[in-house]
Design a protein around this motif. Sequence first.
Motif, mmCIF file in Angstrom:
data_model
loop_
_atom_site.group_PDB
_atom_site.id
_atom_site.type_symbol
_atom_site.label_atom_id
_atom_site.label_comp_id
_atom_site.label_asym_id
_atom_site.label_seq_id
_atom_site.Cartn_x
_atom_site.Cartn_y
_atom_site.Cartn_z
ATOM 1 N N ARG A 1 0.817 -1.222 0.000
ATOM 2 C CA ARG A 1 0.000 0.000 0.000
ATOM 3 C C ARG A 1 0.846 1.264 0.000
ATOM 4 O O ARG A 1 0.521 2.242 -0.681
ATOM 5 C CB ARG A 1 -0.924 -0.013 1.219
ATOM 6 N N TYR A 2 1.953 1.255 0.762
ATOM 7 C CA TYR A 2 2.715 2.491 0.959
ATOM 8 C C TYR A 2 4.074 2.490 0.260
ATOM 9 O O TYR A 2 4.816 3.469 0.339
ATOM 10 C CB TYR A 2 2.933 2.739 2.453
ATOM 11 N N GLY A 3 4.418 1.371 -0.389
ATOM 12 C CA GLY A 3 5.702 1.309 -1.068
ATOM 13 C C GLY A 3 6.791 0.775 -0.160
ATOM 14 O O GLY A 3 6.618 0.633 1.054
ATOM 15 N N SER A 4 7.951 0.501 -0.747
ATOM 16 C CA SER A 4 9.043 -0.101 0.021
ATOM 17 C C SER A 4 10.120 0.904 0.406
ATOM 18 O O SER A 4 11.220 0.522 0.815
ATOM 19 C CB SER A 4 9.673 -1.248 -0.791
ATOM 20 N N GLY A 5 9.814 2.188 0.276
ATOM 21 C CA GLY A 5 10.736 3.213 0.746
ATOM 22 C C GLY A 5 10.703 3.331 2.262
ATOM 23 O O GLY A 5 10.060 2.536 2.961
ATOM 24 N N ARG A 6 11.370 4.356 2.792
ATOM 25 C CA ARG A 6 11.453 4.511 4.245
ATOM 26 C C ARG A 6 10.067 4.622 4.862
ATOM 27 O O ARG A 6 9.762 3.963 5.869
ATOM 28 C CB ARG A 6 12.286 5.749 4.599
ATOM 29 N N GLU A 7 9.193 5.439 4.259
ATOM 30 C CA GLU A 7 7.855 5.621 4.823
ATOM 31 C C GLU A 7 7.069 4.314 4.777
ATOM 32 O O GLU A 7 6.360 3.964 5.718
ATOM 33 C CB GLU A 7 7.101 6.711 4.061
ATOM 34 N N GLY A 8 7.210 3.568 3.679
ATOM 35 C CA GLY A 8 6.522 2.292 3.577
ATOM 36 C C GLY A 8 7.018 1.293 4.610
ATOM 37 O O GLY A 8 6.228 0.533 5.192
ATOM 38 N N CYS A 9 8.347 1.293 4.838
ATOM 39 C CA CYS A 9 8.911 0.394 5.854
ATOM 40 C C CYS A 9 8.402 0.751 7.247
ATOM 41 O O CYS A 9 8.090 -0.132 8.062
ATOM 42 C CB CYS A 9 10.434 0.446 5.814
ATOM 43 N N ILE A 10 8.317 2.054 7.526
ATOM 44 C CA ILE A 10 7.779 2.486 8.821
ATOM 45 C C ILE A 10 6.334 2.029 8.965
ATOM 46 O O ILE A 10 5.927 1.485 10.003
ATOM 47 C CB ILE A 10 7.883 4.018 8.961
ATOM 48 N N ARG A 11 5.556 2.228 7.916
ATOM 49 C CA ARG A 11 4.156 1.788 7.950
ATOM 50 C C ARG A 11 4.062 0.274 8.123
ATOM 51 O O ARG A 11 3.161 -0.246 8.781
ATOM 52 C CB ARG A 11 3.459 2.196 6.658
ATOM 53 N N GLY A 12 5.001 -0.437 7.505
ATOM 54 C CA GLY A 12 5.019 -1.881 7.648
ATOM 55 C C GLY A 12 5.230 -2.310 9.087
ATOM 56 O O GLY A 12 4.518 -3.177 9.602
ATOM 57 N N TRP A 13 6.192 -1.685 9.759
ATOM 58 C CA TRP A 13 6.436 -2.019 11.168
ATOM 59 C C TRP A 13 5.272 -1.597 12.045
ATOM 60 O O TRP A 13 4.892 -2.314 12.989
ATOM 61 C CB TRP A 13 7.736 -1.366 11.653
ATOM 62 N N LEU A 14 4.672 -0.453 11.751
ATOM 63 C CA LEU A 14 3.534 0.010 12.556
ATOM 64 C C LEU A 14 2.306 -0.880 12.380
ATOM 65 O O LEU A 14 1.396 -0.854 13.223
ATOM 66 C CB LEU A 14 3.184 1.456 12.179
#
Length: 654
Positions: A456-469
């Motif tokens: 949903r959010y991509g694999s960039g830094r923001e996407g990784c953060i969203r993934g952990w959250l």
Amino acid sequence: MEWDTLLFFISDHEGFHGTIKTSPKDFEVTEIDTYGQLVTNPNIQGTLTQTVHQGTIKVVKSKQTTPDEIDISNQECFNLNVILNPSVNKELERFTNQIRTKTSQCKGEQQNVELSLGTFADKNLRAVVHRAVRQTFPFLQTVTNQSEIRVREDQDFKELSKLSSEGESEEFFRFIDAKVPGSAFTFLPDDSKEHRTSVHHFVSRRFGKLVETKSFTDQNQTSITVRLRDKGKQPKKRAMDCQEEEVTLYTAFTLQKENLETLEAISYMAVVLGVLPSDFTYVGIKDKKAVTYQSMVVKKISPEQLLEKAAEFERRGMKISHIQPVCEPLKLGRLQGNHFELVIRDLKPHEKHELATLEDLIQEAVENVKNSGFVNYYGPQRFGSGTYVQADQIGLALLKEEMDTSVKLFFTPEDGDSLQNKAKQHFLLTGNAKESLALMPAYKARERLMLRALHRYGSGREGCIRGWLSLPHAMRLFYLHSYCSRVWNEAAAYRLKKLGFKAVKGDLVWSGSERGCKNTTENEPNAPQVHVVTAEEEMDDVFSLEQVILPMPGNSVKYPENLLGKWYEDRLAQDGLGSCRFRVTPLKLNIPGCYRPLLAKPQNITYSFLTAEESQTTSHSDEPCAPSLSIAFDLNASCYATVCLREIMKCHVS
């Protein structure tokens, strides 16, 4: 670094070889609650317990008590003989008889008489006591003063009993206290309009925000019906000081699982119940290759809903028992310890040994550890079962806020061609979260949550953060705690190697009588205090090695004031954490740290040597058996049986 490469022992016995976890049934773990009771047989002073039994819930006091079965839809009707101490229950019966039989001459004297039922430290138990007393004796009012519960005559009941019979008044107050949604109560027919008006006025005045009243006529007889309002319109409780009585949709239960990780079990239950893994709370993570019993609380699920899914859980190796409604979630670490019942198979001596028999070796080893304890290392479960990447490596990446690295480590596959390994490999090679999600098995909840967020959010830094959250808070914390545990293990080995086996200047000890691993937070007014050992105290042997504590890294701990303190500084700097605040703000994680005793001791230890013939009867295999050892003991919270066994056996165990 493997957790057991430190191999620092404190006893000099020879030990022996053996195999643990040959079968999950050879390694049983049962939590011990804060009242010192096994969660499979809780103390009634800690919590009322319930077990699943043919579609009902059975309330149990203890082994010698005859259970009283109650319908699952009416769980508040608990037996006071179960809840209260026998002497208190007898005094309560005397008190209620006195109220019922008092004469008109003594009414004024007894109007404000109260009886104490004692103090109840547990909030959930207080709520049950309040409800149970009023269900049994509706003419009583319960009052909480701190942890003490007192009872007195209810003046509202007294007023209603002048307008209707005592029996009818009792039934009405039971209806009020039960608060069953959509329920109604009908008074007996009443031909007097004036009298009906008085009843209407009383009910409206005392319970108007909770219920609505209406008169209706049937076959020339008029009655008053009282109906519970919609849940959103319900008022505050009848007794303003009984705040713990507030109904919340939390359900507690004991989970028995076999050959499953705790987080894996939670993920599966979440899918079956249609809730998030974060809706489950627990007090500790249990071994995978074992039969374990632990307390859990699930949010947004009723006891009835949980019971309906019991059969599905059993098919996955899980059983639920002691189901009960509670007022709040569990908090990590809120337990006294764990009870272990283990079988060590295929016993044989080490190559070099002096004692005559294997039985002598075992007796010496167990007695030594019973008296001297063991180095309180974190066990292998703390670091995960990965061959190539372990949890502490992911935790380090998160502490350094290297989000892309942490996600790649998270998805590093193990050997084998399992579906989850194929899905992980596909993600690392292509970065395509959607295709990887399609490959990932449904029961791999953590990986699927992460992949959905990355898609949903991509694999960039923001996407990784969203993934952990997207993962539950406790799961995110697990990785950071794993790293800090690795540092603690290394610190313990360094401390013993460089400073020896006595408390020395600069060591940390509890300033009072504290024990165990205690968190420190700036929000906790009574956080444990530590004391730095002085040169004079070292000289006078004021403290023993058993009293020494080591900090687990965090932002609220004090470090030793000797060479070990400098070691911590250098060790963290070596990993690039020299200026680490132990807060990962993007992931809403804070690590205050804690203090952990350097040594631990098993309690209530019992053991028996089983010959080859005796071992065969307990074996789960048809193959010929070697001698085995049956051993049971208790350990404090956060202490590991595998570490205790390593000290006993003087060899690698996992």
